[in-house]
Design an enzyme around this catalytic site. Structure first.
Site, mmCIF file in Angstrom:
data_model
loop_
_atom_site.group_PDB
_atom_site.id
_atom_site.type_symbol
_atom_site.label_atom_id
_atom_site.label_comp_id
_atom_site.label_asym_id
_atom_site.label_seq_id
_atom_site.Cartn_x
_atom_site.Cartn_y
_atom_site.Cartn_z
ATOM 1 N N HIS A 511 1.802 -6.776 -0.638
ATOM 2 C CA HIS A 511 2.351 -5.791 -1.565
ATOM 3 C C HIS A 511 1.631 -4.443 -1.431
ATOM 4 O O HIS A 511 2.263 -3.404 -1.260
ATOM 5 C CB HIS A 511 2.203 -6.341 -2.993
ATOM 6 C CG HIS A 511 2.658 -5.426 -4.083
ATOM 7 N ND1 HIS A 511 3.888 -5.540 -4.686
ATOM 8 C CD2 HIS A 511 2.048 -4.381 -4.687
ATOM 9 C CE1 HIS A 511 4.012 -4.603 -5.611
ATOM 10 N NE2 HIS A 511 2.906 -3.888 -5.635
ATOM 11 N N GLU A 512 0.315 -4.481 -1.504
ATOM 12 C CA GLU A 512 -0.433 -3.220 -1.490
ATOM 13 C C GLU A 512 -0.328 -2.516 -0.140
ATOM 14 O O GLU A 512 -0.270 -1.288 -0.082
ATOM 15 C CB GLU A 512 -1.896 -3.452 -1.872
ATOM 16 C CG GLU A 512 -2.102 -3.929 -3.311
ATOM 17 C CD GLU A 512 -1.446 -3.042 -4.361
ATOM 18 O OE1 GLU A 512 -1.219 -1.846 -4.107
ATOM 19 O OE2 GLU A 512 -1.134 -3.575 -5.448
ATOM 20 N N HIS A 515 2.811 -0.531 -0.155
ATOM 21 C CA HIS A 515 2.592 0.828 -0.676
ATOM 22 C C HIS A 515 1.887 1.670 0.389
ATOM 23 O O HIS A 515 2.183 2.840 0.577
ATOM 24 C CB HIS A 515 1.675 0.796 -1.902
ATOM 25 C CG HIS A 515 2.304 0.319 -3.164
ATOM 26 N ND1 HIS A 515 3.422 0.890 -3.705
ATOM 27 C CD2 HIS A 515 1.934 -0.661 -4.035
ATOM 28 C CE1 HIS A 515 3.723 0.280 -4.855
ATOM 29 N NE2 HIS A 515 2.829 -0.669 -5.072
ATOM 30 N N HIS A 518 4.187 2.955 2.901
ATOM 31 C CA HIS A 518 5.012 4.009 2.299
ATOM 32 C C HIS A 518 4.268 5.351 2.407
ATOM 33 O O HIS A 518 4.867 6.389 2.657
ATOM 34 C CB HIS A 518 5.277 3.642 0.834
ATOM 35 C CG HIS A 518 6.424 4.378 0.196
ATOM 36 N ND1 HIS A 518 6.690 4.306 -1.143
ATOM 37 C CD2 HIS A 518 7.369 5.210 0.714
ATOM 38 C CE1 HIS A 518 7.751 5.052 -1.423
ATOM 39 N NE2 HIS A 518 8.180 5.606 -0.318
#
Ligand code: ZN
Length: 725
Positions: A511-512, A515, A518
């Site tokens: 998940h991190e 980010h 991104h």
């Protein structure tokens, strides 16, 4: 942060801010700083923050930065930024894109640098001195920001560009930049007459007083309603250490010899899953659910007035209600879109919740109970159902998730397969703690993309949870490449032993870094539009999207191996891990949705409506949407719904689920297209990850997906619907 939104809404609330870029806003600028004793030249020569770092991609030189460097750099940064902004606003030449917006984008270089470095370190490596600087800077940064956003000359220039934006021969990203700036100023009230501005200021003042009072009341009451228990016997079900903690807490509160159970923020209370004493469970639940609804700390009058006041503020700004105002700048755009999205899920969620309730009712019977399931029974008997169904040993599972293997053969492997990228260690780059490792990110063609710091282990001074942030943002205009960090709180094994990670933390690592990508794949001109600077209901999408790769068969086969023997995780155990994740999802989803709907209903009131009776309003709102199940109350009731009433999530609580809908829909689509392969990664990167906020999020989504998302994949992801195809 954690992704199964439901279970972690509060953490997620912090996480959203935390999970995206947590540095201070960029185009804030400030008040006149106090006169400095030292001259600017002296400060510059001795303070490494004052100049650009000469390390690759301006990576901070942590070995030179000392805490005493921050305040003078902030002061000087605000001074420089304000000088630049005033020069832009007061430019005698007519406004052009270059002399106004490009100039604004280039302004505040020092302030941006010091803010990013400071707020990152304040989160991941706090100390008393840093906390003091934080308190000192908070009001100054807010004032700095107001002084820019409320500057009428500056707004006049932005407005003139906005009015001719399509006739300036600009590219799409530049037009988008004008729109983003214009909206920001308008939403702050820049268009209003002096009279209206006075009215807004009065409403703002009352609003800030009331939200503050709401939070104070909540804090005071939550402490006051802690449940005092007379005998140890009543605490049956708690562990010895929990009982000792309860005894200590009681002593501290002046109830020596008794036990104190404190109340946490949600309606549902964690101890309810353990306490066998039904009377005590009921006391705990009622203390929580009836919170702030009587006496001196009654929050209901505040809730009613806040709803009205926000509607009045929206009306002044030209909107029907507060939700319409709030959603206009979000991907959802309108309250109706949110009602439609949540509404489309209600039947499946209710059906599953009823099934869960039936299983729990059956368990009550099996355990000799002769009563109807109540909210305070759900978790206690639900735990028996869970054990009967899954019987999962977390410690056994962890042995297949050794940290280094998860990172290299799981996370990095997946992103190599999807995007062709490589992470190379850069031990030569300084970091801010020995546990933090620096990497350089290389693209498929061998070109260098970014610097990435991995800060995965828990330690003192680090705030809880997990998040991504940037030390340097991406911008072609400024010639900057991203310097990004992931921060987590994985408990580290003692020296010489391997760190074993829970499956939950495994998915958080994916998940991190979602980010992170991104931020690192960002490929835009303007810093304001880069990377994770997207709307609140979009920002958790790219991160949540990457989570489910952790369980993809090709990925699992590559990394989930026993830390001693190297044996792959047994299929049966893996199956249990996956299935147990959908346990109780009906309840979890429903309590979240009820709260999200309540939040939307409060903020859909128009300014002409009278003050509402809070309990009646709440009951009617839940009934209207068919989510009024007695055994499953909303995650928060209005009187203690901080996100909606006290904090910055008014008309925004739905955002967590909105992002998860996008993530689930996108992931399911990619699986249909062949799953783990470069073509899929390239499509996703090109249309979602690299564009930041340079175009409308729904346009990006449709460019990637070919259509708008539906809620089907989310329901399947949560085990609330079975696959149809
Ligand atoms: Zn996140």
């Amino acid at each position: 942060m954690r992704k199964t939104l439901i279970a972690t809404t509060v953490t997620a609330a912090l996480a959203l801010a935390a999970c995206s870029d947590n540095s201070a806003p960029q185009q804030t600028t400030a008040q006149q700083p106090a006169a400095e004793v030292t001259t600017a030249a002296e400060v510059v020569s001795s303070n490494p923050l004052m100049v650009k770092s000469t390390l690759q991609y301006e990576a901070p030189n942590f070995t030179e930065i000392k805490d005493e460097h921050f305040l003078p750099a902030f002061e000087e940064g605000m001074k420089q930024h304000m000088t630049e902004v005033l020069a832009i606003a007061g430019n005698p030449e007519p406004a052009t894109f270059d002399n106004t917006l490009v100039a604004l984008e280039k302004s505040g270089e020092l302030l941006t640098r010091v803010s990013r470095i400071f707020y990152n370190l304040a989160g991941s490596s706090s100390n008393p001195q840093r906390r003091e600087i934080q308190s000192e800077m908070a009001p100054k940064m807010a004032a700095h920001s107001d002084n820019i956003n409320l500057n009428p000359q500056l707004f006049a220039r932005i407005k003139s560009l906005y009015n001719q934006r399509n006739d300036l021969g600009l590219d799409a990203e530049s037009v988008r930049l004008i729109e983003v700036y214009y909206d920001r100023f308008v939403r702050a009230g820049a268009q209003l007459t002096e009279e209206q501005k006075t009215a807004i200021r009065a409403l703002n003042e009352e609003h800030s007083k009331l939200t503050n009072q709401f939070s104070q009341n909540l804090l005071a009451e939550t402490k006051k309603i802690a449940v005092i228990v007379d005998t140890k016997e009543e605490l049956d079900g708690l562990s010895e250490s929990q009982i000792t903690a309860a005894a200590n807490a009681a002593k501290e509160a002046g109830h020596e010899g008794k036990y104190l159970l404190s109340i946490t923020n949600t309606t549902r209370q964690p101890v309810l899953s353990q306490l066998s004493n039904r009377e005590l469970r009921k006391r705990v639940w009622e203390a929580s659910a009836n919170r702030n609804q009587s006496g001196e700390t009654d929050n209901r009058p505040i809730v009613a007035r806040l709803a009205q006041l926000r509607a009045e503020r929206a009306k002044l700004l030209g909107y029907d209600n507060w939700a319409s105002y709030g959603l206009e700048s979000q991907m959802a755009k309108t309250p109706q879109a949110v009602f439609d999205m949540l509404g489309s899920m209600v039947p499946a969620v209710i059906a599953n919740t009823n099934k869960e309730a039936a299983a729990i009712q059956e368990m009550i019977k099996q355990k000799g109970g002769d009563f109807e399931l109540q909210p305070w029974d759900w978790e206690y008997y639900g735990e028996f159902v869970r054990q009967a169904k899954y019987d999962l040993d977390e410690n056994e599972v962890k042995q297949y998730f050794e940290f280094d293997r998860v990172l290299k053969d799981g996370v990095f492997y997946t992103f190599n397969r999807l995007y062709g990228i490589r992470f190379e260690p850069r031990p030569d780059l300084p970091t801010y703690h020995p546990d933090v490792k620096a990497y350089e990110l290389f693209d498929a063609d061998g070109s260098s993309l970014a610097i990435f710091y991995a800060d995965y282990f828990a330690r003192e001074g680090k705030r809880g949870g997990a998040w991504m942030s940037s030390f340097v943002g991406q911008s072609k205009l400024l010639g900057q490449k991203p310097v990004v960090v992931n921060v987590m709180n994985i408990p580290k094994a003692p020296e010489g032993e391997p760190t074993l990670v829970s499956y939950d933390n495994v998915t958080t690592m994916f998940h991190e870094l979602g980010h992170g990508l991104h931020g690192m794949f960002s490929d835009v001109n303007y810093p304001t539009l880069a990377g994770t600077s997207v709307s609140r209901d979009f920002v958790e999408f790219p991160s949540t999207f990457e989570e489910d790769w952790a369980a993809h068969p090709e990925v699992i086969a590559n990394y989930a191996k026993h830390y001693k023997t190297g044996e792959p995780i047994p299929a049966e155990l893996l199956d249990k891990v996956m299935k147990s994740r959908s346990f109780n999802q009906g309840f979890d989803t429903l309590e979240y949705m009820s709260a999200a709907l309540l939040d939307m209903e409060w903020h859909s009131l128009s300014a002409d409506e009278p003050l509402q009776d809070v309990n009646e309003f709440e009951a009617a709102a839940l009934k209207k949407h068919g989510v009024n199940l007695a055994a499953v109350p909303p995650r928060y009731k209005s009187a203690f719904f901080s996100h909606s009433m006290g904090g910055g999530y008014s008309a925004g609580y739905y955002a967590y689920m909105w992002s998860e809908i996008l993530a689930a829909d996108a992931f399911a689509y990619v699986q249909q297209q062949g799953g783990l392969k470069l073509e899929n990664g390239q499509n996703y990167r090109k249309n979602i990850l690299s564009v930041g906020n340079s175009r409308l999020p729904m346009e990006s989504y449709k460019a990637f997906r070919g259509q708008e998302p539906t809620t089907d994949a989310l329901l399947i992801r949560r085990g609330l619907k079975t696959k149809v195809d």
